[in-house]
Design an enzyme around this catalytic site. Structure first.
Site, PDB file in Angstrom:
ATOM      1  CB  CYS A 113      -0.865   0.020   1.349  1.00 44.72           C
ATOM      2  SG  CYS A 113      -1.680  -1.408   1.363  1.00 44.72           S
ATOM      3  CG  HIS A 254      -3.696   3.104   2.385  1.00 39.26           C
ATOM      4  ND1 HIS A 254      -3.920   2.603   1.521  1.00 39.26           N
ATOM      5  CD2 HIS A 254      -3.341   1.699   3.462  1.00 39.26           C
ATOM      6  CE1 HIS A 254      -4.284   1.411   1.425  1.00 39.26           C
ATOM      7  NE2 HIS A 254      -3.939   0.630   2.491  1.00 39.26           N
ATOM      8  CG  ASN A 284      -6.570  -1.513   1.218  1.00 39.24           C
ATOM      9  OD1 ASN A 284      -5.746  -1.118   0.469  1.00 39.24           O
ATOM     10  ND2 ASN A 284      -6.028  -2.250   2.569  1.00 39.24           N
TER      11      ASN A 284
HETATM   12  N1  ACO Z   1     -17.623 -10.228   8.764  1.00 40.21           N
HETATM   13  C1  ACO Z   1     -18.180 -10.643   9.748  1.00 40.21           C
HETATM   14  N2  ACO Z   1     -17.301 -10.698  10.898  1.00 40.21           N
HETATM   15  C2  ACO Z   1     -15.949 -10.811  10.622  1.00 40.21           C
HETATM   16  C3  ACO Z   1     -15.294 -10.413   9.043  1.00 40.21           C
HETATM   17  C4  ACO Z   1     -16.403 -10.084   8.220  1.00 40.21           C
HETATM   18  N3  ACO Z   1     -16.060  -9.817   7.163  1.00 40.21           N
HETATM   19  N4  ACO Z   1     -14.116 -10.207   9.407  1.00 40.21           N
HETATM   20  C5  ACO Z   1     -13.757 -10.915  10.431  1.00 40.21           C
HETATM   21  N5  ACO Z   1     -14.775 -11.048  11.492  1.00 40.21           N
HETATM   22  C6  ACO Z   1     -14.801 -11.663  12.619  1.00 40.21           C
HETATM   23  C7  ACO Z   1     -13.430 -12.349  13.160  1.00 40.21           C
HETATM   24  O1  ACO Z   1     -13.730 -13.825  12.788  1.00 40.21           O
HETATM   25  C8  ACO Z   1     -13.628 -11.976  14.574  1.00 40.21           C
HETATM   26  O2  ACO Z   1     -14.590 -12.898  14.886  1.00 40.21           O
HETATM   27  P1  ACO Z   1     -14.316 -13.730  16.577  1.00 40.21           P
HETATM   28  O3  ACO Z   1     -14.162 -13.032  17.765  1.00 40.21           O
HETATM   29  O4  ACO Z   1     -15.260 -14.673  16.660  1.00 40.21           O
HETATM   30  O5  ACO Z   1     -12.900 -14.508  16.259  1.00 40.21           O
HETATM   31  C9  ACO Z   1     -14.157 -10.801  14.769  1.00 40.21           C
HETATM   32  O6  ACO Z   1     -14.857 -10.376  13.593  1.00 40.21           O
HETATM   33  C10 ACO Z   1     -13.118  -9.707  15.169  1.00 40.21           C
HETATM   34  O7  ACO Z   1     -12.066  -9.844  14.323  1.00 40.21           O
HETATM   35  P2  ACO Z   1     -10.834  -8.795  13.894  1.00 40.21           P
HETATM   36  O8  ACO Z   1      -9.793  -9.321  13.131  1.00 40.21           O
HETATM   37  O9  ACO Z   1     -10.278  -8.760  15.361  1.00 40.21           O
HETATM   38  O10 ACO Z   1     -11.599  -7.298  13.807  1.00 40.21           O
HETATM   39  P3  ACO Z   1     -10.904  -6.161  13.843  1.00 40.21           P
HETATM   40  O11 ACO Z   1     -11.796  -5.149  14.381  1.00 40.21           O
HETATM   41  O12 ACO Z   1      -9.492  -6.081  13.819  1.00 40.21           O
HETATM   42  O13 ACO Z   1     -11.330  -5.689  12.088  1.00 40.21           O
HETATM   43  C11 ACO Z   1      -9.946  -5.616  10.110  1.00 40.21           C
HETATM   44  C12 ACO Z   1     -10.454  -6.280  11.057  1.00 40.21           C
HETATM   45  C13 ACO Z   1     -11.128  -4.699   9.425  1.00 40.21           C
HETATM   46  C14 ACO Z   1      -9.329  -6.283   9.032  1.00 40.21           C
HETATM   47  C15 ACO Z   1      -8.761  -4.625  10.843  1.00 40.21           C
HETATM   48  O14 ACO Z   1      -8.286  -5.339  11.673  1.00 40.21           O
HETATM   49  C16 ACO Z   1      -8.272  -3.689  10.028  1.00 40.21           C
HETATM   50  O15 ACO Z   1      -8.533  -2.928   9.199  1.00 40.21           O
HETATM   51  N6  ACO Z   1      -6.749  -4.113   9.877  1.00 40.21           N
HETATM   52  C17 ACO Z   1      -5.730  -3.327   9.184  1.00 40.21           C
HETATM   53  C18 ACO Z   1      -5.563  -3.607   7.527  1.00 40.21           C
HETATM   54  C19 ACO Z   1      -4.697  -2.874   6.949  1.00 40.21           C
HETATM   55  O16 ACO Z   1      -4.407  -1.644   7.285  1.00 40.21           O
HETATM   56  N7  ACO Z   1      -4.189  -3.580   6.108  1.00 40.21           N
HETATM   57  C20 ACO Z   1      -2.723  -2.780   5.439  1.00 40.21           C
HETATM   58  C21 ACO Z   1      -2.873  -2.612   4.150  1.00 40.21           C
HETATM   59  S1  ACO Z   1      -3.181  -4.107   3.231  1.00 40.21           S
HETATM   60  C22 ACO Z   1      -1.937  -4.331   2.055  1.00 40.21           C
HETATM   61  O17 ACO Z   1      -1.066  -4.145   2.206  1.00 40.21           O
HETATM   62  C23 ACO Z   1      -2.418  -5.121   0.902  1.00 40.21           C
END
Ligand code: ACO
Length: 327
Positions: A113, A254, A284
């Site tokens: 990214c 980003h 994203n």
């Molecule tokens: N729908 C419903 N539930 C979901 C989904 C979904 N799409 N995805 C995950 N969950 C669930 C998980 O399974 C978990 O359930 P559990 O507690 O029963 O295990 C719960 O939701 C919480 O999951 P987390 O991963 O802790 O959720 P979080 O609040 O962290 O959100 C997210 C996830 C959106 C991915 C966030 O962590 C994020 O944005 N991370 C950073 C992403 C990023 O910046 N990436 C860098 C760039 S990408 C690149 O370089 C290509």
């Protein structure tokens, strides 16, 4: 040292839109979860026969038009991407061919990214030393080609797009005032694709599982690092450029997660109305995210001549970077 400035900007997003309700039919998720956890409502997905280079060519046409340059005026093409058309040749070579930019050198940058900001920093250095005059920098991704649509943790996040910027030597007060790039390769396993490199080459050890060719992300861990590093990088370039929070006209981050963007804005000290957001429409788009947002902000009149801008991005590697720009 000669300063580089952006004289042309353009972007392209594919026609097809994938909404949260479309995704509800594919994986166990909900519109409510996606919006509240990420801020995303829909994303654009490229056609099967639409390559990353095709999207780049469309973005480049707008950037060239704005700059008043021809394809053959470009001396160098730098493409930030993790989704080139082929592993060989480079995306930048494919863009050169399709655009007809026959006088250019080419190189790709793999910084996920943060690829566009890395490209911008390299272009700035070449312009500062007088090596190249007009440099076309891309951030472009067809993330749908490396997304596992069985994995709800990742498939709700990603979209496809391309952005392009043309840099040349500045003849006034405008230009890139400061940049900062950083990586931490020790965090490689937080965000990766298993197969296709020398570690796990295609065509060995039988067939691949589909998920090995797609992005795997430990979102929660990535989130914690993103919040810290995006904020630090943006605050750092702003300070180096002599920007106070009050003098920043627009923060263009980003677009990975609205909660990361909120934390970044808070760290830099800019109010929410000075933050550019389009995450709800595009999700994203990795390296394309910042140039797409920059282009839209310019077209919407939110960036004007003399505006003080901070751009910042963070991604797999882990890699991150920021730049302070006077437009
Ligand atoms: N729908 C419903 N539930 C979901 C989904 C979904 N799409 N995805 C995950 N969950 C669930 C998980 O399974 C978990 O359930 P559990 O507690 O029963 O295990 C719960 O939701 C919480 O999951 P987390 O991963 O802790 O959720 P979080 O609040 O962290 O959100 C997210 C996830 C959106 C991915 C966030 O962590 C994020 O944005 N991370 C950073 C992403 C990023 O910046 N990436 C860098 C760039 S990408 C690149 O370089 C290509």
């Amino acid at each position: 040292m000669t300063r580089a400035k952006i004289i042309g900007i353009g972007s392209y997003t594919p026609e097809r839109v994938l909404t949260n309700s479309d995704l509800e039919k594919i994986v166990d998720t909900s519109d409510e979860w996606i919006i509240s956890r990420t801020g995303i409502i829909e994303r654009h997905i490229a056609a099967d026969d639409e390559d990353t280079s095709d999207m780049c060519v469309e973005a480049a046409k707008s950037a060239l038009d704005m700059a008043g340059l021809k394809e053959t005026d470009i001396d160098m093409i730098i493409a930030g991407t993790v989704t080139p058309d082929y592993r060989l040749p480079s995306l930048s070579c494919m863009i050169q061919k399709k655009l007809g930019a026959s006088n250019s050198a080419t190189m790709d940058i793999v910084a996920a990214c943060a690829g566009f900001i890395h490209g911008l920093s390299v272009a700035q250095a070449y312009i500062a030393t007088g090596t190249y005059k007009n440099i076309l920098v891309f951030g472009a991704e067809k993330l749908s080609s490396i997304t596992n649509y069985d994995d709800r943790n990742t498939c709700v996040l990603f979209g496809d797009a391309a952005g392009a910027a043309i840099l040349t030597a500045s003849d006034d007060e405008s230009g890139i005032l400061s940049t900062y790039l950083k990586s931490d390769g020790n965090l490689d396993r937080l965000l990766y694709i298993e197969a296709g490199g020398t570690h796990t080459p295609y065509g060995q050890n039988g067939d691949f599982r589909k998920q090995d060719t797609c992005i795997v992300m430990h979102g929660n861990e990535v989130f914690k690092h993103a919040v810290r590093y995006m904020g630090d990088a943006a605050a750092r370039v702003a300070k180096e450029a002599g920007f106070t929070p009050d003098s920043i006209d627009l923060l263009v981050p980003h677009q990975a997660n609205i909660r990361i963007i909120q934390a970044t804005a808070k760290r830099v000290g800019v109010p929410w109305e000075k933050v550019y957001l389009n995450i709800e429409k595009y999700g994203n788009t990795s390296a394309a995210s910042v140039p797409l947002a920059l282009d839209q902000a310019v077209k919407e009149g939110r960036i004007k001549k003399g505006s003080n801008i901070v751009i910042v991005a963070f991604g797999g590697g882990l890699t991150w970077g920021a730049a302070a720009i006077r437009w």
